[in-house]
Design a protein around this motif. Sequence first.
Motif, mmCIF file in Angstrom:
data_model
loop_
_atom_site.group_PDB
_atom_site.id
_atom_site.type_symbol
_atom_site.label_atom_id
_atom_site.label_comp_id
_atom_site.label_asym_id
_atom_site.label_seq_id
_atom_site.Cartn_x
_atom_site.Cartn_y
_atom_site.Cartn_z
ATOM 1 N N GLY A 175 40.625 -17.809 10.541
ATOM 2 C CA GLY A 175 41.964 -17.390 9.994
ATOM 3 C C GLY A 175 41.962 -15.936 11.500
ATOM 4 N N GLY A 176 40.659 -15.814 11.692
ATOM 5 C CA GLY A 176 40.768 -15.088 13.302
ATOM 6 C C GLY A 176 41.389 -14.491 14.566
ATOM 7 N N PRO A 177 42.125 -13.675 14.691
ATOM 8 C CA PRO A 177 43.335 -14.063 15.405
ATOM 9 C C PRO A 177 42.857 -14.028 17.270
ATOM 10 C CG PRO A 177 42.863 -11.615 15.161
ATOM 11 C CD PRO A 177 42.213 -12.428 14.040
ATOM 12 N N ALA A 178 41.390 -13.247 17.260
ATOM 13 C CA ALA A 178 40.805 -13.161 18.234
ATOM 14 C C ALA A 178 39.879 -14.710 18.509
ATOM 15 C CB ALA A 178 39.741 -12.064 18.784
ATOM 16 N N ASP A 179 39.561 -15.247 19.762
ATOM 17 C CA ASP A 179 38.952 -16.381 20.341
ATOM 18 C C ASP A 179 37.777 -15.624 20.826
ATOM 19 O OD1 ASP A 179 40.022 -16.780 21.830
ATOM 20 O OD2 ASP A 179 40.907 -18.511 21.900
ATOM 21 N N GLN A 180 37.860 -14.803 21.258
ATOM 22 C CA GLN A 180 37.276 -14.645 23.009
ATOM 23 C C GLN A 180 36.637 -12.901 22.621
ATOM 24 O OE1 GLN A 180 37.260 -13.886 27.965
ATOM 25 N NE2 GLN A 180 38.951 -14.253 26.839
ATOM 26 N N LEU A 181 35.224 -12.992 22.829
ATOM 27 C CA LEU A 181 34.808 -10.833 22.967
ATOM 28 C C LEU A 181 34.079 -11.221 24.780
ATOM 29 C CD1 LEU A 181 31.799 -10.841 20.749
ATOM 30 C CD2 LEU A 181 31.635 -10.568 22.900
ATOM 31 N N VAL A 182 34.637 -9.911 24.522
ATOM 32 C CA VAL A 182 34.278 -9.900 26.277
ATOM 33 C C VAL A 182 33.212 -8.509 26.078
ATOM 34 C CG1 VAL A 182 35.324 -8.910 28.302
ATOM 35 C CG2 VAL A 182 37.087 -10.612 26.906
ATOM 36 N N CYS A 217 25.042 -10.668 28.458
ATOM 37 C CA CYS A 217 25.601 -9.059 28.999
ATOM 38 C C CYS A 217 24.183 -8.483 28.557
ATOM 39 C CB CYS A 217 26.785 -8.357 28.405
ATOM 40 S SG CYS A 217 27.526 -6.910 29.536
ATOM 41 N N LYS A 218 23.431 -7.710 29.927
ATOM 42 C CA LYS A 218 22.852 -7.061 30.278
ATOM 43 C C LYS A 218 23.502 -4.964 30.117
ATOM 44 C CE LYS A 218 21.188 -8.854 33.667
ATOM 45 N NZ LYS A 218 19.679 -9.057 34.610
ATOM 46 N N TRP A 219 22.903 -4.215 30.365
ATOM 47 C CA TRP A 219 23.233 -2.709 29.871
ATOM 48 C C TRP A 219 24.762 -2.880 29.072
ATOM 49 C CZ3 TRP A 219 22.181 -4.845 34.902
ATOM 50 C CH2 TRP A 219 21.278 -5.339 35.438
ATOM 51 N N ILE A 220 25.166 -3.446 27.636
ATOM 52 C CA ILE A 220 25.850 -3.768 27.618
ATOM 53 C C ILE A 220 26.837 -2.807 26.979
ATOM 54 C CG2 ILE A 220 24.821 -4.248 24.860
ATOM 55 C CD1 ILE A 220 27.911 -6.411 24.600
ATOM 56 N N GLU A 221 27.673 -1.798 26.696
ATOM 57 C CA GLU A 221 28.506 -0.264 26.438
ATOM 58 C C GLU A 221 29.672 -0.831 25.276
ATOM 59 O OE1 GLU A 221 28.928 2.630 29.103
ATOM 60 O OE2 GLU A 221 30.838 1.351 29.945
ATOM 61 N N ASP A 222 29.912 -1.756 25.735
ATOM 62 C CA ASP A 222 31.563 -2.501 24.787
ATOM 63 C C ASP A 222 31.959 -3.350 24.897
ATOM 64 O OD1 ASP A 222 34.688 -1.171 24.943
ATOM 65 O OD2 ASP A 222 34.814 -2.293 25.375
ATOM 66 N N ILE A 223 31.854 -4.215 23.374
ATOM 67 C CA ILE A 223 32.605 -5.242 23.231
ATOM 68 C C ILE A 223 34.398 -5.538 22.232
ATOM 69 C CG2 ILE A 223 32.757 -7.038 21.556
ATOM 70 C CD1 ILE A 223 29.288 -6.467 21.231
ATOM 71 N N GLU A 224 34.480 -6.121 23.257
ATOM 72 C CA GLU A 224 36.693 -5.850 22.778
ATOM 73 C C GLU A 224 36.607 -7.928 22.595
ATOM 74 O OE1 GLU A 224 41.127 -5.862 24.648
ATOM 75 O OE2 GLU A 224 38.712 -4.921 26.699
ATOM 76 N N LEU A 225 37.509 -7.537 21.521
ATOM 77 C CA LEU A 225 37.648 -8.620 20.582
ATOM 78 C C LEU A 225 38.892 -9.023 21.516
ATOM 79 C CD1 LEU A 225 35.690 -10.467 18.284
ATOM 80 C CD2 LEU A 225 35.655 -8.377 19.149
ATOM 81 N N THR A 226 38.909 -10.490 21.774
ATOM 82 C CA THR A 226 40.817 -11.078 22.674
ATOM 83 C C THR A 226 40.689 -12.254 22.264
ATOM 84 O OG1 THR A 226 41.767 -10.335 24.264
ATOM 85 C CG2 THR A 226 39.466 -10.678 25.215
#
Length: 531
Positions: A330-337, A392-401
């Motif tokens: 039931g989660g609204p986000a299907d992509q992790l950016v 993703c290398k050098w990752i600094e941000d994860i946005e659920l969208t």
Amino acid sequence: MDDATQRPLRGIERLTVGALSGVLAGYTALAVAELVSAAVRPEAGPLVAVGGATIDRTPAAVKDWAIRQFGTHDKLVLQLGILAVLAVLAMALGVAATRWRRAGSLGVLCFGAVGALAALGRPDSTGFTDALPSVVGALAGAALLYGLTGRIGRAEGALADSAEEGGAGWDRRGFLVVAGAAAAASTGAAFAGRALAGSRGQRAVASRRGVVLPAATSKAAPVPRGAALRIGGISPFITPNDDFYRVDTALTVPKVDAGSWRLRIHGTGVTDELTLSFDALLRMPLVERDITLTCVSNEVGGPYAGNARWTGVRLADLLERCGVRPPSRGGPADQLVARSVDGMTLGSPVEDVMDGRDALLAVGMNGQPLPFEHGFPVRMVVPGLYGYVSACKWIEDIELTTYDAYDPYWVERDWARRAPVKTASRIDTPKPFARPGAGTVMVAGVAWAQHRGIDKVEVRVDDGPWQEARLAAEDTADTWRQWSYAWQARKGGHTLTVRATDGTGGTQTEERAPTIPDGASGWHSVVVTVD
């Protein structure tokens, strides 16, 4: 000054001195820009900014071709190409400036504007200060070109921008003095810029040296006996860090200070937004897993696959801590950016990241802190997905969208949104066009189908029947698997072909497909001559 130094320049002399003036002006512009960028931000330098903009606007097929042709040297080739183009243009501006002094100098300023716009348009731009390296460098280069061409007399009948532009003769001595001083000063500026940039990078290097990875609370099982075959020429089961492939768009490897690094998790379906420091991440329960990574740009039989022991935090645990639910629940986000410090964006399926597989925010690689080239201080590792949608290398941000709401970097360039790794196999030995002796020849290589595993590998000689190869012991379904086949080779030319069957019963397809849009397919073959 004697008359010999005052005679007008004509023909090839004018072209030569003008071209030299242009090259010196271009060198000065780049050197000064490098010094300023070291003070502002190394990524704002014109060579890096223009190179990054060039990569962004290059068609995917051309990028793929460059990776195939030049491998991990593709960025060096691009930078050398940019420098070569700039040198030619600088020579042309220098020649033009011997007749139209102001116009030539204005041309240098125009190139500075291009560099400034490229820097401001980068995804990781921090504001107007990113334009300073290109602007200041261009001003220095334009001033030098204007000064140098003032030492060159006008050819008979040539038009001048104004009566003040140059005398009637060629001031050779003055030209050489100005040119020599400019070359020395520019070289000093370049060295100073590199030293300053190096000192900034040393903080990141020191932070990496200071990292002591805590013991994993969930250790990887020992590699089974028989998983690593002792056959000459076969890829080692664990790929050493120095030999692990690197494919990314970063012209300069980001040097991130672990002490100042932060990761933010936010977006659709996140009920408790989270910001983590590196130390906070290390205090969480760490897991250790053997996982094979594959680049989508890997051609059939290509080298862009490697297997390492990764240490990190389960990404699903972090997402659940933030209140994220997968779409199946039931989660609204299907992509992790995932966003990198250099502005790169990668999109991963939330469902895959949270389906129980060992998707990690990795901090270690083969028992060491991540190398800078492979993402220090933190990167993503998701088994079963090609790197461009997961690593993703050098990752600094994860946005659920959602996939409908946002297209990450590679999707904007016509690669597939979702990219599970295709079943693949490769012959490592004998190499193409090898000349083994008649008798028993060991044919060997690796096969992979991450998160499905490899159940069978078969080898065919010429157009003969498929023969089952001997599989090495399996580590996990997320790692590649070595294989070997004892071939009774007879004299003459032969074609060896391999195919694999994964843990679901799916056999590697013979149908050839290019790497774009979702990975290459087909059987790998090598041609050998048996003596």
